[in-house]
Motif scaffolding. Structure first.
Motif, PDB file in Angstrom:
ATOM      1  N   ARG A  26       0.862  -1.096  -0.145  1.00 38.02           N
ATOM      2  CA  ARG A  26      -0.006  -0.032   0.029  1.00 38.02           C
ATOM      3  C   ARG A  26       0.901   1.084   0.013  1.00 38.02           C
ATOM      4  NH1 ARG A  26      -2.252   2.958   4.298  1.00 38.02           N
ATOM      5  NH2 ARG A  26      -1.642   1.741   5.857  1.00 38.02           N
ATOM      6  N   ASP A  27       0.605   2.209  -0.944  1.00 43.80           N
ATOM      7  CA  ASP A  27       1.169   3.506  -0.921  1.00 43.80           C
ATOM      8  C   ASP A  27       2.846   3.209  -1.033  1.00 43.80           C
ATOM      9  OD1 ASP A  27      -1.125   4.630  -0.843  1.00 43.80           O
ATOM     10  OD2 ASP A  27      -1.045   5.054   1.313  1.00 43.80           O
ATOM     11  N   GLY A  28       3.177   2.445  -1.869  1.00 40.46           N
ATOM     12  CA  GLY A  28       4.514   2.224  -2.190  1.00 40.46           C
ATOM     13  C   GLY A  28       5.540   1.328  -1.162  1.00 40.46           C
ATOM     14  N   ALA A  29       4.605   0.827  -0.178  1.00 36.73           N
ATOM     15  CA  ALA A  29       5.461  -0.177   0.941  1.00 36.73           C
ATOM     16  C   ALA A  29       4.709  -1.295   1.226  1.00 36.73           C
ATOM     17  CB  ALA A  29       5.604   0.783   2.216  1.00 36.73           C
ATOM     18  N   PHE A  30       5.469  -2.421   1.650  1.00 37.95           N
ATOM     19  CA  PHE A  30       4.861  -3.595   2.157  1.00 37.95           C
ATOM     20  C   PHE A  30       4.387  -3.442   3.424  1.00 37.95           C
ATOM     21  CE2 PHE A  30       7.729  -4.949  -1.066  1.00 37.95           C
ATOM     22  CZ  PHE A  30       6.773  -5.974  -1.883  1.00 37.95           C
ATOM     23  N   GLU A  31       3.424  -4.310   4.035  1.00 42.67           N
ATOM     24  CA  GLU A  31       2.647  -4.056   5.254  1.00 42.67           C
ATOM     25  C   GLU A  31       2.269  -5.454   5.490  1.00 42.67           C
ATOM     26  OE1 GLU A  31      -0.176  -1.055   5.048  1.00 42.67           O
ATOM     27  OE2 GLU A  31      -1.583  -2.393   3.875  1.00 42.67           O
ATOM     28  N   VAL A  32       1.966  -5.939   6.854  1.00 37.51           N
ATOM     29  CA  VAL A  32       1.556  -7.010   7.040  1.00 37.51           C
ATOM     30  C   VAL A  32      -0.094  -6.767   7.061  1.00 37.51           C
ATOM     31  CG1 VAL A  32       1.275  -8.663   8.900  1.00 37.51           C
ATOM     32  CG2 VAL A  32       3.450  -7.401   8.719  1.00 37.51           C
TER      33      VAL A  32
ATOM     34  N   ASN B   7      10.687  -4.154   2.472  1.00 31.02           N
ATOM     35  CA  ASN B   7      10.949  -2.593   2.287  1.00 31.02           C
ATOM     36  C   ASN B   7      12.188  -2.148   1.924  1.00 31.02           C
ATOM     37  OD1 ASN B   7       8.130  -1.996   2.071  1.00 31.02           O
ATOM     38  ND2 ASN B   7       8.062  -1.775   4.359  1.00 31.02           N
TER      39      ASN B   7
ATOM     40  N   ALA C 219      14.995   2.417   6.461  1.00 31.78           N
ATOM     41  CA  ALA C 219      13.776   1.573   5.987  1.00 31.78           C
ATOM     42  C   ALA C 219      12.795   2.494   5.178  1.00 31.78           C
ATOM     43  CB  ALA C 219      13.280   0.871   6.938  1.00 31.78           C
TER      44      ALA C 219
ATOM     45  N   ARG D  77       5.670   4.025   8.623  1.00 30.69           N
ATOM     46  CA  ARG D  77       4.910   2.951   8.874  1.00 30.69           C
ATOM     47  C   ARG D  77       5.716   1.692   9.243  1.00 30.69           C
ATOM     48  NH1 ARG D  77       1.292   1.116   4.266  1.00 30.69           N
ATOM     49  NH2 ARG D  77       2.499   2.678   2.994  1.00 30.69           N
ATOM     50  N   ASN D  78       7.191   1.779   8.876  1.00 31.75           N
ATOM     51  CA  ASN D  78       7.868   0.657   9.168  1.00 31.75           C
ATOM     52  C   ASN D  78       8.186   0.525  10.805  1.00 31.75           C
ATOM     53  OD1 ASN D  78       9.298  -0.706   6.570  1.00 31.75           O
ATOM     54  ND2 ASN D  78       9.215   1.535   6.101  1.00 31.75           N
TER      55      ASN D  78
ATOM     56  N   ARG E 211       6.208   0.053  13.175  1.00 32.84           N
ATOM     57  CA  ARG E 211       5.704  -1.224  13.674  1.00 32.84           C
ATOM     58  C   ARG E 211       6.412  -2.256  13.719  1.00 32.84           C
ATOM     59  NH1 ARG E 211       0.167  -1.347  10.058  1.00 32.84           N
ATOM     60  NH2 ARG E 211       0.219   0.990  10.590  1.00 32.84           N
ATOM     61  N   PHE E 212       7.187  -2.236  12.660  1.00 34.17           N
ATOM     62  CA  PHE E 212       8.201  -3.628  12.437  1.00 34.17           C
ATOM     63  C   PHE E 212       9.128  -3.463  13.371  1.00 34.17           C
ATOM     64  CE2 PHE E 212       6.814  -2.943   7.864  1.00 34.17           C
ATOM     65  CZ  PHE E 212       5.488  -3.612   8.076  1.00 34.17           C
TER      66      PHE E 212
END
Lengths: 217, 217
Positions: free
Chosen positions: A104-110, A201, B183, B187-188, B190-191
């Motif tokens: 989403r929006d250019g980034a991987f997420e869980v 990312n 990174a 939003r990173n 959270r990781f």
């Protein structure tokens, strides 16, 4: 000892793991929803590792032939798999390598896992009699499949059953250059899944294929 | 250049970072809710690093004296801090090192962050004009405070502002043996917070003090 089933064995991560485990001398039954696709993938492993013991089957037949099952179906296909074909997993050692990724929006997420904090926890909850071990979530499929190049990185694993974790740790150790790291209970699976998103990312930003090492052990 | 404020500088992580940054030659204003406690902590740094440039202040005064603010208050105290004293942070570089940890059934976990996916995202959302960089979440406070022992591990950082990330990366590089790893977006965070919980579970299980390295960069 019966072979290790790799369910979803034609996807990149499943195929890469099947290749590495076969190269380490493990007998593999490679499963796919279509037996013909499984056979083609098994043949590709035999091409790379001439003495590999690899057979092919449908996912259901692969599970029935094994006591240890690597679950490598895509996350998007997991609900259907659990609704349809998970009965055969009831008493098995289930090696979960699935990561619930979104982008989403250019980034991987869980991606959220409905009803659980991670795929590992979902599987253990849906398969209460199985011994679920979540692991191999942080190794790139691309590197797994490049058999000529050494792997690097630590393979963190978690699950409720200490004996199951030890069995899986021994499998990790059988693959050259990999070190198993036991994190304890299955609730750690959410952290392993988070690490995958972070590494992807980093890969995107740095045009690299990253993995992790745990220092201080 | 004005000093770096370390808010919550008497806690273990804040004090450890203040010590390392002071040893790297940065001027520090160490903040606490009580100025006397900040002064005692600053004195302990000067004892360890005789030429350290470390002064002490209340948190609010420390923020006012700095353009770069390390936010190291305990997670439990963050809502009160944001409600009461966050105004001064509006235009600053905010270096977030807070991890929302919980402990349940024998294992560390990430506590939910109401309204956000991580402390880093919460801070950027509550402080829209600040440049928030989340980092230093995965280094043990104990190791930070043991100045004689070399650190090891990569310091992953993230934030929306590339210039702010570069500034913080330079600070990381000023501490011997640490490597900054960018990174990308906030939003990173959270990781990074998830990794802390995993490392703490590994520490407990293996009686170790772990950190992470990113391989492949």
């Amino acid at each position: 000892m019966r072979p290790i089933a790799v369910v979803g064995g034609t996807g990149p991560e499943g195929l890469g793991l099947a290749l590495r485990l076969a190269a380490a001398g493990e007998a593999i039954v490679l499963g796919s929803r279509q037996a013909e696709r499984a056979e083609a993938a098994a043949a590709s492993i035999r091409d790379t590792v001439p003495d590999a013991q690899v057979t092919a089957a449908t996912n259901a037949a692969a599970i029935a032939a094994a006591d240890r099952v690597v679950l490598a179906v895509p996350y998007a296909g997991l609900p259907r798999f659990l609704d349809g074909g998970a009965n055969g997993l009831a008493d098995k050692l289930v090696i979960d390598v699935i990561v619930p990724l979104g982008f989403r929006d250019g980034a991987f997420e869980v991606a959220p896992v409905p009803g659980a904090g991670s795929v590992g926890e979902l599987l253990q909850s849906r398969l209460p009699r199985a011994r679920v071990v979540s692991t191999f979530k942080n190794l790139s499929a691309e590197k797994l499949r490049a058999l000529g190049a050494p792997l690097e990185g630590d393979v963190v694993l978690c699950g409720e059953d200490a004996g199951a974790r030890a069995e899986v740790a021994a499998l990790v150790s059988a693959i050259p250059h990999l070190r198993p790291v036991d994190a304890g209970g299955i609730r750690n699976a959410r952290f392993l899944e988070a690490i995958t998103a972070l590494l992807l990312n980093l890969n995107r930003r740095h045009k690299a294929i990253t993995s992790i090492a745990i220092l201080g052990l």
